[in-house]
Design a protein around this motif. Sequence first.
Motif, PDB file in Angstrom:
ATOM      1  N   UNK A   5       0.877  -1.168   0.000  1.00  0.00           N
ATOM      2  CA  UNK A   5       0.000   0.000   0.000  1.00  0.00           C
ATOM      3  C   UNK A   5       0.913   1.216   0.000  1.00  0.00           C
ATOM      4  N   UNK A   6       0.534   2.248  -0.685  1.00  0.00           N
ATOM      5  CA  UNK A   6       1.353   3.463  -0.630  1.00  0.00           C
ATOM      6  C   UNK A   6       0.584   4.648  -1.177  1.00  0.00           C
ATOM      7  N   UNK A   7       0.222   5.561  -0.277  1.00  0.00           N
ATOM      8  CA  UNK A   7      -0.406   6.808  -0.702  1.00  0.00           C
ATOM      9  C   UNK A   7       0.715   7.762  -1.075  1.00  0.00           C
ATOM     10  N   UNK A   8       1.015   7.883  -2.364  1.00  0.00           N
ATOM     11  CA  UNK A   8       2.230   8.557  -2.819  1.00  0.00           C
ATOM     12  C   UNK A   8       2.098  10.062  -2.754  1.00  0.00           C
ATOM     13  N   UNK A 434      12.009  -4.514   4.856  1.00  0.00           N
ATOM     14  CA  UNK A 434      11.188  -3.498   4.203  1.00  0.00           C
ATOM     15  C   UNK A 434      11.128  -3.660   2.710  1.00  0.00           C
ATOM     16  N   UNK A 435      11.522  -4.842   2.196  1.00  0.00           N
ATOM     17  CA  UNK A 435      11.419  -5.076   0.758  1.00  0.00           C
ATOM     18  C   UNK A 435       9.965  -5.048   0.319  1.00  0.00           C
ATOM     19  N   UNK A 439       1.687   0.907   4.302  1.00  0.00           N
ATOM     20  CA  UNK A 439       1.760   2.264   4.852  1.00  0.00           C
ATOM     21  C   UNK A 439       1.614   2.240   6.368  1.00  0.00           C
ATOM     22  N   UNK A 440       0.769   1.335   6.886  1.00  0.00           N
ATOM     23  CA  UNK A 440       0.575   1.247   8.339  1.00  0.00           C
ATOM     24  C   UNK A 440       1.882   0.917   9.038  1.00  0.00           C
ATOM     25  N   UNK A 441       2.660   0.012   8.433  1.00  0.00           N
ATOM     26  CA  UNK A 441       3.950  -0.353   9.022  1.00  0.00           C
ATOM     27  C   UNK A 441       4.876   0.863   9.058  1.00  0.00           C
ATOM     28  N   UNK A 442       4.963   1.591   7.950  1.00  0.00           N
ATOM     29  CA  UNK A 442       5.836   2.759   7.906  1.00  0.00           C
ATOM     30  C   UNK A 442       5.355   3.838   8.867  1.00  0.00           C
ATOM     31  N   UNK A 444       3.846   3.426  11.631  1.00  0.00           N
ATOM     32  CA  UNK A 444       4.159   2.993  12.985  1.00  0.00           C
ATOM     33  C   UNK A 444       5.637   3.234  13.308  1.00  0.00           C
ATOM     34  N   UNK A 445       6.510   2.964  12.344  1.00  0.00           N
ATOM     35  CA  UNK A 445       7.949   3.109  12.574  1.00  0.00           C
ATOM     36  C   UNK A 445       8.357   4.577  12.639  1.00  0.00           C
ATOM     37  N   UNK A 446       7.855   5.386  11.685  1.00  0.00           N
ATOM     38  CA  UNK A 446       8.336   6.760  11.580  1.00  0.00           C
ATOM     39  C   UNK A 446       7.573   7.752  12.456  1.00  0.00           C
ATOM     40  N   UNK A 447       6.493   7.304  13.096  1.00  0.00           N
ATOM     41  CA  UNK A 447       5.717   8.190  13.961  1.00  0.00           C
ATOM     42  C   UNK A 447       6.543   8.683  15.152  1.00  0.00           C
ATOM     43  N   UNK A 448       7.537   7.901  15.563  1.00  0.00           N
ATOM     44  CA  UNK A 448       8.348   8.282  16.723  1.00  0.00           C
ATOM     45  C   UNK A 448       9.507   9.222  16.376  1.00  0.00           C
TER      46      UNK A 448
END
Length: 453
Positions: A5-8, A434-435, A439-442, A444-448
């Motif tokens: 998924x990716x909202x570009x 991350x291959x 979007x949910x995973x990203x 979660x990681x980058x929210x911090x």
Amino acid sequence: MEILENNDDTRDTIVAIATPPGVGAIGIVRASGPHSWRILEDCVRKSIEAERRVVYGNFYDSDGNIVDEVLFVGFKGPRSYTGEDMVEVFCHGGILVTQKILEEFIKRGARLAKNGEFTRRAFLNGKIDLIKAEAILQIIEAKSEESLKLAVENLKGKLSGEVSAIRKMLIDALSKIEVTIDYGDDIEIPREEIAQDVENIVKFLSEKLAHADKGIHVSTGVTLAIVGKPNVGKSTLLNRLLVEDRAIVTDIPGTTRDVIRGEIKIRGIHFVISDTAGIRETNDVVEKIGIDRAIREASQSDVVLFVLDATTGFTKDDEYIMNIIQDSNFIAVWNKTDIGNKISKVSKDGDDIYISASTGEGLRALEDKIVERVKPLVEDGHLSHVTTKRQLEHLKIVQQHLKKALEAIKSGYPVDIVSIDIRNALSELDRLLGTNFTDDLLDNIFANFCVGK
């Protein structure tokens, strides 16, 4: 790279203040995206003639007024942090000047970056994998020399390299299976050879996971919970350990109704310490919520400080708490020994600690006992470069798939069935690196991450 998924919105030009808010010697504003160079050239009224060259100039607002004297530098993609065109402006530190420079970028078409969006773009543009992205955050948040060392090594590719090595071994094993399936009449790889390959991978992975929990403890800190009945001095002990007044201290039982946290370093070990509500049997609805949280905190902590009152001795409320924490790694801490001596042996090893939180007496002995208890949790943590629970969970799932594959081979199942588990293991490694991602995973990681990183 497979994007599930990716909202570009990566074609936008983003901008953020990259230095902490407040007054300082230098402030940094960075922008990334296709219009970053053009916007900066508009603001400084000169062209950026060469990338990676620091230039002096004035920064102008849209009305032609000078905002500040600045230094600026441009980076061309893909030779930049984000992998795309990028600029940085170095101005005098201060809340107003950095904010005005930020606003000028936004007026000219940039938008404010989201949390971690610069690093997110670095990942999306293939500059780093997810493990290295996590390492960047851990470098920023490092609270001990050991955690910083692990994070730097992962940024250099230590864990990524080990995961890639496992992935290559899996592909090699899968190739042998594919040969057997496609050319079985002419070429047949012995099942024993495939089984040995998978067994070697399982052994290699098990070695990497052996110290994984310790690596996580080094990176995130050992959790330490203070529990006890009301008014035994838990908050006073927290403040004494933190060397600051974080918790409200009164003679009124039940003052602490929620979990209060702080971070300390004892003998070089990083701790996340929490003060909890006094635990006792009660019908008070609000107090009961606090007690439930205290019990949950104790159950999830690596070490529990069970604080007892030397002026009252071991009471029915203490027995109630003891039944709750008896299976945890707890230390019995007798407090108020400066004014009471009604003490008894409570610890499993009979090695209770005696202190006065109000005077600081016995605090050194308590710290020594805490370090003694946690050493097994952090020793050899440097041997593992697994530093997040996300990494650990992915690797455990890989291990499960491979054990199923090994069992299937030894049980005589057809090799095409075995290949399913190996493919599942490969897919899990790809999620770790991350291959493929969502979007949910990203998020979660980058929210911090902070906004400017």
